[in-house]
Each structure stands twice: as structure tokens, then as C-alpha cells.
Design an enzyme around this catalytic site. Structure first.
Site, PDB file in Angstrom:
ATOM      1  N   ASN A  72      88.648  88.417 139.266  1.00  0.00           N
ATOM      2  CA  ASN A  72      87.356  87.792 139.554  1.00  0.00           C
ATOM      3  C   ASN A  72      87.628  86.312 139.838  1.00  0.00           C
ATOM      4  O   ASN A  72      87.883  85.553 138.916  1.00  0.00           O
ATOM      5  CB  ASN A  72      86.421  87.955 138.351  1.00  0.00           C
ATOM      6  CG  ASN A  72      85.127  87.187 138.538  1.00  0.00           C
ATOM      7  OD1 ASN A  72      84.810  86.742 139.641  1.00  0.00           O
ATOM      8  ND2 ASN A  72      84.360  87.044 137.455  1.00  0.00           N
ATOM      9  N   TRP A  73      87.545  85.951 141.099  1.00  0.00           N
ATOM     10  CA  TRP A  73      87.890  84.576 141.485  1.00  0.00           C
ATOM     11  C   TRP A  73      86.743  83.604 141.219  1.00  0.00           C
ATOM     12  O   TRP A  73      86.909  82.394 141.418  1.00  0.00           O
ATOM     13  CB  TRP A  73      88.297  84.519 142.957  1.00  0.00           C
ATOM     14  CG  TRP A  73      89.602  85.186 143.269  1.00  0.00           C
ATOM     15  CD1 TRP A  73      90.388  85.924 142.416  1.00  0.00           C
ATOM     16  CD2 TRP A  73      90.284  85.182 144.523  1.00  0.00           C
ATOM     17  NE1 TRP A  73      91.503  86.365 143.063  1.00  0.00           N
ATOM     18  CE2 TRP A  73      91.469  85.925 144.359  1.00  0.00           C
ATOM     19  CE3 TRP A  73      90.009  84.635 145.781  1.00  0.00           C
ATOM     20  CZ2 TRP A  73      92.373  86.131 145.397  1.00  0.00           C
ATOM     21  CZ3 TRP A  73      90.907  84.832 146.814  1.00  0.00           C
ATOM     22  CH2 TRP A  73      92.081  85.575 146.621  1.00  0.00           C
ATOM     23  N   LYS A  74      85.582  84.130 140.858  1.00  0.00           N
ATOM     24  CA  LYS A  74      84.401  83.282 140.597  1.00  0.00           C
ATOM     25  C   LYS A  74      84.179  82.334 141.786  1.00  0.00           C
ATOM     26  O   LYS A  74      84.472  82.692 142.915  1.00  0.00           O
ATOM     27  CB  LYS A  74      84.574  82.530 139.283  1.00  0.00           C
ATOM     28  CG  LYS A  74      84.966  83.446 138.131  1.00  0.00           C
ATOM     29  CD  LYS A  74      84.803  82.783 136.804  1.00  0.00           C
ATOM     30  CE  LYS A  74      85.452  83.648 135.744  1.00  0.00           C
ATOM     31  NZ  LYS A  74      84.937  83.367 134.418  1.00  0.00           N
ATOM     32  N   HIS A 104      77.920  90.410 135.599  1.00  0.00           N
ATOM     33  CA  HIS A 104      78.829  89.502 134.886  1.00  0.00           C
ATOM     34  C   HIS A 104      77.984  88.577 134.006  1.00  0.00           C
ATOM     35  O   HIS A 104      76.873  88.178 134.384  1.00  0.00           O
ATOM     36  CB  HIS A 104      79.647  88.700 135.900  1.00  0.00           C
ATOM     37  CG  HIS A 104      80.756  87.923 135.277  1.00  0.00           C
ATOM     38  ND1 HIS A 104      80.543  86.738 134.610  1.00  0.00           N
ATOM     39  CD2 HIS A 104      82.085  88.181 135.179  1.00  0.00           C
ATOM     40  CE1 HIS A 104      81.699  86.295 134.145  1.00  0.00           C
ATOM     41  NE2 HIS A 104      82.654  87.153 134.466  1.00  0.00           N
ATOM     42  N   GLU A 154      78.071  85.533 133.446  1.00  0.00           N
ATOM     43  CA  GLU A 154      77.652  84.271 134.081  1.00  0.00           C
ATOM     44  C   GLU A 154      76.432  84.500 134.959  1.00  0.00           C
ATOM     45  O   GLU A 154      75.550  83.641 135.041  1.00  0.00           O
ATOM     46  CB  GLU A 154      78.824  83.662 134.877  1.00  0.00           C
ATOM     47  CG  GLU A 154      79.899  83.111 133.946  1.00  0.00           C
ATOM     48  CD  GLU A 154      81.302  83.118 134.528  1.00  0.00           C
ATOM     49  OE1 GLU A 154      81.462  83.278 135.748  1.00  0.00           O
ATOM     50  OE2 GLU A 154      82.257  82.983 133.726  1.00  0.00           O
ATOM     51  N   GLU A 188      83.449  92.851 128.465  1.00  0.00           N
ATOM     52  CA  GLU A 188      83.850  91.443 128.435  1.00  0.00           C
ATOM     53  C   GLU A 188      83.071  90.706 127.345  1.00  0.00           C
ATOM     54  O   GLU A 188      81.911  90.317 127.566  1.00  0.00           O
ATOM     55  CB  GLU A 188      83.537  90.773 129.780  1.00  0.00           C
ATOM     56  CG  GLU A 188      84.276  91.358 130.956  1.00  0.00           C
ATOM     57  CD  GLU A 188      84.456  90.321 132.056  1.00  0.00           C
ATOM     58  OE1 GLU A 188      85.601  90.082 132.431  1.00  0.00           O
ATOM     59  OE2 GLU A 188      83.463  89.746 132.515  1.00  0.00           O
ATOM     60  N   GLY A 203      86.934  82.821 129.682  1.00  0.00           N
ATOM     61  CA  GLY A 203      87.302  81.450 130.042  1.00  0.00           C
ATOM     62  C   GLY A 203      87.592  80.548 128.855  1.00  0.00           C
ATOM     63  O   GLY A 203      87.687  79.331 129.000  1.00  0.00           O
ATOM     64  N   SER A 251      89.820  86.257 128.944  1.00  0.00           N
ATOM     65  CA  SER A 251      91.091  85.557 128.692  1.00  0.00           C
ATOM     66  C   SER A 251      92.286  86.506 128.664  1.00  0.00           C
ATOM     67  O   SER A 251      93.244  86.284 127.919  1.00  0.00           O
ATOM     68  CB  SER A 251      91.012  84.728 127.404  1.00  0.00           C
ATOM     69  OG  SER A 251      90.020  83.724 127.539  1.00  0.00           O
TER      70      SER A 251
HETATM   71  C1  PEP Z   1      85.829  86.893 133.909  1.00  0.00           C
HETATM   72  O1  PEP Z   1      85.251  85.938 134.406  1.00  0.00           O
HETATM   73  O2  PEP Z   1      85.462  88.034 134.170  1.00  0.00           O
HETATM   74  C2  PEP Z   1      86.954  86.630 132.998  1.00  0.00           C
HETATM   75  C3  PEP Z   1      87.405  87.607 132.285  1.00  0.00           C
HETATM   76  O3  PEP Z   1      87.457  85.340 132.994  1.00  0.00           O
HETATM   77  P1  PEP Z   1      88.762  84.823 132.197  1.00  0.00           P
HETATM   78  O4  PEP Z   1      89.850  85.830 132.433  1.00  0.00           O
HETATM   79  O5  PEP Z   1      89.052  83.503 132.804  1.00  0.00           O
HETATM   80  O6  PEP Z   1      88.375  84.753 130.756  1.00  0.00           O
END
Ligand code: PEP
Length: 247
Positions: free
Chosen positions: A9-11, A94, A96, A166, A172, A211
Site C-alpha cells: 500500500n503506497w498510500k 483502510h 486512514e 490491520e 505506521g 508495521s
Molecule cells: C498500511 O498502511 O496498510 C500499513 C500496514 O502501513 P505500515 O506497514 O507502514 O504500518
């Protein structure tokens, strides 16, 4: 046997030109296990990504889609357009998007149904907040989110759905759920799916995200319930993403 999936997931990172450069690097990775690899760039970078990935082992995903086919929805993108760009997967719900853009269980469900109707595969995100974890209600929260997202999904369609567990507090932050906790929560999600779909629950892939990186991927992936990872930060760094892919 469920095929493992490693999805990036490049966001809101990587312009179209930067997307081309990063994908050129990622295409050099030798995928040594059977993992299905997906990358999900920003919507505006998908147009640049499609031709680069054509014929490669890396599949293209998006980070969001609208639940209507077309019309007066300024700023949104529809399933037909994503498909035209070569997109096969789309991340839905997600945390976010739930936190900043008003995504709800209801809109996640509508989007899931639209994707399945039109031939895009949803990666549905579920996860508890830190407060919910501290209250000890993680399983209730993620199982409700899962059942809400799948409402109206047929047994045949279920196979095309991917769930990503998640924990919001792990995204993050550098804090990961322990492999044992992640495995147990994903097991609870699978049991909730089994209540509705019976044995079909064994076919659905459930990923861990939060993470996950080159250091912890192999321990997380060794758990029997964890079918893959949704990777944020580490998916933007080819050397790290390569190690996750070849966990
Ligand atoms: C995500 O945004 O789905 C995610 C898992 O981010 P990160 O790996 O940076 O925690």
C-alpha cells in the site's frame, strides 16, 4: 491451500514518474516463493503503472473506488476506469479512509459488492483501535467489521475477497502485533466467516498489516492463519519489500 499474498500500500506517495522508477526496480525482484505480489499506487499513478506491469508477475491494485458505476461524484473513480488501467485488486476500508474520509462499514460493504459484481477483487481492511484493544474487544470489533463488509456476498464471490487484519495502533508506528496475537485474531475472523459461509472460510485469504517489514515478515508468515501481508512503509523500499516478498 491458500496462496500467500504480499501487497504493498503506497498510500499518498510516488508521483507517476516516481511510480515508473520504483516499479522498474521492483520488477527486478526474483519471487522465490509462491506469493502473489500486488502493488497499490495512488490513483493518479495507476495510468503510468499499468503498462510497466503488463506481463510481469506483479499485479496492480488501487487504494479506493466508488460504489456507483458513474455520475455526479466529484473526485471519485469508478470500477470500470480502474479495470481499464489494468487494476485487479482494490484496498477497501483502510483505517486512514475510515478516519479521514468518512468510510463506514456500510460504504465498505457497498464497494465490496460493486467490485465483486464488476470483476475487481477487494482487499477489505478491518482492525481495532488502541482503546478497543485495551478494552479487550478486538475480536468483537474485527468480526463485526468483517461480517458487515461481506453482507450480501455470495458463496461463489467469497473466493475473490481478501481480508486484511490491520490493528490501527500498529499502522505506521513500528509497533507490530505479536505473531501469536495476529494469528489468534485472524483465526477469530475466519471463524466468523465460517459461521456464515461454512467451509468456504478455509479458502479466503486473510492478511496481516501493521508495521510488517523485512525483519518480522518471516515470523508473521510462519503462523498458520496468516496468509500474507499488507505492507505500507516497507513496500516503498525495494530491498525491504524484496525481503518481505521472499519471507
Ligand atoms: C498500511 O498502511 O496498510 C500499513 C500496514 O502501513 P505500515 O506497514 O507502514 O504500518
Amino acid at each position: 491451500m491458500r496462496r500467500p499474498m504480499i501487497a504493498g500500500n503506497w498510500k499518498m506517495n510516488k508521483t507517476p514518474a516516481e511510480t515508473v522508477a520504483l516499479l522498474t526496480e521492483l520488477k527486478k525482484i526474483q519471487i522465490r516463493n509462491k506469493a502473489e505480489v500486488v502493488v497499490c499506487p495512488m490513483t493518479v499513478s495507476l495510468f503510468a503503472a499499468g503498462p510497466i506491469l503488463k506481463g510481469s508477475d506483479i499485479r496492480l491494485g488501487a487504494q479506493n473506488v466508488h460504489f456507483e458505476d458513474k455520475g455526479a461524484f466529484t473526485g471519485e473513480a469508478n470500477v470500470a476506469s480502474l479495470k481499464e488501467l489494468g487494476v485487479q485488486y482494490v484496498i477497501l476500508g483502510h483505517s486512514e479512509r475510515r478516519q479521514y474520509f468518512g468510510e463506514t462499514d456500510e460504504t465498505v460493504n457497498k464497494k465490496t459488492l460493486k467490485c465483486l459484481e464488476k470483476g475487481l477483487k477487494p482487499i477489505v481492511c478491518v482492525g481495532e483501535s488502541l482503546a478497543e484493544k485495551q478494552k479487550g474487544i478486538t475480536n468483537e470489533v474485527v468480526c463485526l467489521q468483517t461480517k458487515a463488509a461481506l453482507c450480501g456476498v455470495s458463496r461463489m464471490q467469497l473466493e475473490d475477497v481478501v481480508i486484511a487484519y490491520e490493528p490501527i495502533w500498529a499502522i505506521g508506528t513500528g509497533m507490530t502485533a505479536t505473531a501469536q496475537d495476529a494469528n489468534a485474531t485472524i483465526g477469530a475472523i475466519r471463524r466468523a466467516i465460517r459461521e456464515v459461509y461454512g467451509d468456504m472460510a478455509e479458502k479466503i485469504r486473510i492478511l496481516y498489516g501493521g508495521s510488517m517489514n523485512d525483519k518480522n515478515a518471516s515470523e508473521l508468515m510462519s503462523q498458520p492463519e496468516i496468509d500474507g501481508g499488507l505492507i505500507g512503509g516497507a513496500s516503498l523500499i525495494p530491498e525491504k519489500f524484496e525481503k518481505v516478498i521472499n519471507y
